[in-house]
Design a protein around this motif. Structure first.
Motif: not given
Length: 285
Positions: A137-149
């Motif tokens: 996806p576009d990082p202007h739309e969602v978080f790419i991946g998982n912030p816990y990782s």
């Protein structure tokens, strides 16, 4: 010689008989009234007339009084910049600098959200491989991946602003998230001059942005496109709380200790430029 008795000491028998009869009649009359009067009252006096005879203090009400409780929502105000907490992202959020910076800003304005609660609320989507090609996806739309990782990438200002606004509204409102993305350095400094801490994008430890470190084909509205997205490595999010002619003071989620950090002002805004001049603030309503 007969003795003379005073006048009135003897009464004729007829008079005594009359007195006895009158006494009996009086007794009968009293008994009659005791029996008949209540009957007359029940027969001739309606409920409303009886109620009117009840003294006012004796009246009772069947209406239960209601109590109105008014809850006052404390409105956020611009906090002193020294009141902004320093929150570290590690070890819980290896790639969650944006969630951590957002939590600092929210807590400064009285919203008790943790960095984990912000991270959980963010929209997230993983990269995926289809027919040997990497899509995401576009990082202007969602978080790419998982912030816990530790393999997560990050998120940009628009989704973070939307998430923060959602959390603020769930807590009762009182503030509006305002994007400063695309603005000038002076816009950022003006916000700090107005007493507003700024959630701002730069790089980790002010290292250069890494161009071409990662890339993937974009997924847009469920469609796998041939549009390539280039991720800028070393992306990082901090909270700017002060500046002078040569330095800036920030709360850096990657700091080893929970204390403010100082960086070169010119270098800081160079990294901000590289990362798309992204920033946001909270405006109390």
């Amino acid at each position: 010689m007969p003795q003379h008795k005073p006048k009135g000491t003897r009464r004729p028998a007829a008079i005594l008989l009359i007195m006895v009869m009158l006494a009996a009649l009086a007794a009968l009359t009293a008994g009659f009234l005791l029996v008949v009067k209540p009957m007359l009252i029940q027969a001739n006096v309606g409920p409303s007339e009886i109620e009117q005879d009840v003294p006012e203090p004796l009246r009772t009400s069947t209406t239960t009084p209601t109590t109105t409780t008014t809850t006052t929502q404390t409105k956020p105000t611009i906090p002193p910049l020294t009141a902004v907490p320093v929150i570290l992202q590690l070890p819980e959020l290896p790639t969650g600098c944006e969630s951590t910076a957002a939590a600092m800003l929210l807590q400064a304005y009285g919203y008790s959200y943790t960095k984990e609660e912000v991270a959980d609320a963010l929209p997230k989507q993983n990269l995926e491989t289809v027919d040997g090609q990497l899509y995401g996806p576009d990082p202007h739309e969602v978080f790419i991946g998982n912030p816990y990782s530790s393999s997560g990438f990050g998120v940009y200002s628009e989704p973070l602003a939307d998430t923060m606004q959602m959390l603020i509204d769930e807590a009762g409102g009182g503030a509006t998230v305002r994007l400063l993305t695309g603005g000038t350095e002076q816009d950022i400094l003006d916000a700090v001059d107005a007493g507003q801490p700024v959630c701002i994008w730069a790089t980790m430890y002010m290292e250069p942005s890494l161009v071409g470190s990662s890339s993937w084909y974009l997924i847009r509205d469920g469609v796998y496109t041939d549009e390539v997205y280039e991720w800028l490595g070393n992306e990082h999010c901090l909270v700017l709380v002060d500046y002078d002619d040569t330095t800036v003071t920030v709360h850096d989620p990657l700091s080893e200790q929970a204390v403010p950090q100082t960086y070169s002002r010119s270098l800081f805004f160079t990294r901000w430029e590289e990362q798309g001049r992204q920033a946001l603030v909270l405006d109390p309503e």
